[in-house]
Design a protein around this motif. Sequence first.
Motif, PDB file in Angstrom:
ATOM      1  N   ASN A  27      54.183  32.029  79.635  1.00 54.61           N
ATOM      2  CA  ASN A  27      52.986  31.569  80.339  1.00 54.61           C
ATOM      3  C   ASN A  27      52.452  32.764  81.125  1.00 54.61           C
ATOM      4  OD1 ASN A  27      51.078  30.590  82.095  1.00 54.61           O
ATOM      5  ND2 ASN A  27      52.089  28.590  82.287  1.00 54.61           N
ATOM      6  N   ASN A  66      52.926  28.943  75.381  1.00 53.40           N
ATOM      7  CA  ASN A  66      51.849  29.618  76.089  1.00 53.40           C
ATOM      8  C   ASN A  66      50.639  28.674  76.152  1.00 53.40           C
ATOM      9  OD1 ASN A  66      49.727  31.277  76.889  1.00 53.40           O
ATOM     10  ND2 ASN A  66      50.453  33.035  75.707  1.00 53.40           N
ATOM     11  N   ASP A 103      59.221  26.249  75.668  1.00 47.93           N
ATOM     12  CA  ASP A 103      57.983  26.684  76.326  1.00 47.93           C
ATOM     13  C   ASP A 103      56.899  27.071  75.328  1.00 47.93           C
ATOM     14  OD1 ASP A 103      58.650  26.924  79.311  1.00 47.93           O
ATOM     15  OD2 ASP A 103      60.342  27.937  78.350  1.00 47.93           O
TER      16      ASP A 103
END
Length: 339
Positions: free
Chosen positions: A133, A150, A148
């Motif tokens: 991120n 982006n 995760d």
Amino acid sequence: MRVLLTGGSGFIAAHVLEILLEHGHSVVTTVRSQEKARLVAENHKSYGKDKLDFAIVEDIAQENAFDEAVKSDPPFEAVIHTASPFHFNVTDVQKQLLDPAIIGTTGILKSVKKSAPTVKRVVITSSFASIINPFKGTWPEHTYSEADWNPISAEQAVQNPANGYRASKTFAERAAWDFLEQEKPNFTIATMCPPLVLGPIVHYLNSLDALNTSNQRIRDIMQGKAKDEIPETGTYIWVDVRDLALCHVLAIEKEEAANKRFFITAGYFSNKQIAESIGRHYSQYKEQLPTSSTPGGDFPKDGLYKIDNERVQKVLGIKFRSFDESIKDTVKSLQAVGA
Ligand code: NDP
């Protein structure tokens, strides 16, 4: 296995090709020109056409670019898709970064589904760019893993080349998972998400001036560009190209890799450590290298995100090379092209 490898003249793909051949696979690799095919063939003279052959795909951003390349006799059982632009020297993010990444990825999946029904696994080179991120900075309280994504948006993607590259990898990988869900093809996929990839270049495909993006910082430090101030590291995690290449090959060989995303990193590094490592192994660069009192290039003072790389170690059984070994071997390979 009979394997199609895209972008075989690239930094990472050149190592994937070596390992595929070492493991006894029969490979067709796409390159953009006859000249590149000739260079690769010339440096693999011991392999006959049955073990190493070529298909020319000039531009993966063209719809149907892979329609012919996926057809083979004997037919393909696996595909490794690495080709995608990785540089920041662009004037049109959409055309030069996003289109080849996204259309290239969906294009090969469509072609495989349509014309290569024997393919069981497609491995795609994604990136930590699709995990990080970028709006959270050093984010010390967070642990990055395959969970995760982006969050970069389509508007942010076209703001500058750095955003463009990260978005190209994020959108391309998302498109691959979406394809799987919507099209329900006969094959499974595995995505490879490495951060900065360091390691030896293949000398016959490279020159010091036209070096792959991720090794440029090592060349620059060797050439004295960090002597007065070491540039910021940017991404503080890395992996050696040979370990990453082995992961690609294991991901076609191991059943357990099916439909998994792999965050592939050996650990942390800083630009300062690159300079220190070069100095430890090669005294001839002493005049060009920064000293212990040169400012910059260190880890952030407020801490750094944590990393969870357990999956790749457990599922693929990979053991990572050390940073020092990687830098030492990279420098040696750069010397072979005149550094
Ligand atoms: P390279 O630049 O060496 O390789 C990129 C490859 O893609 C080259 O073979 C290039 O061909 C080909 N390519 C680029 N654009 C096109 C196009 N429009 N049509 C056809 N072929 C194209 O870089 P890497 O080996 O480092 O990158 C390989 C993959 O790894 C990319 O998907 C990249 O995003 C990913 N990656 C790399 C990291 C790194 O640190 N190196 C980190 C994370 C992911 P040609 O050279 O002939 O133009």
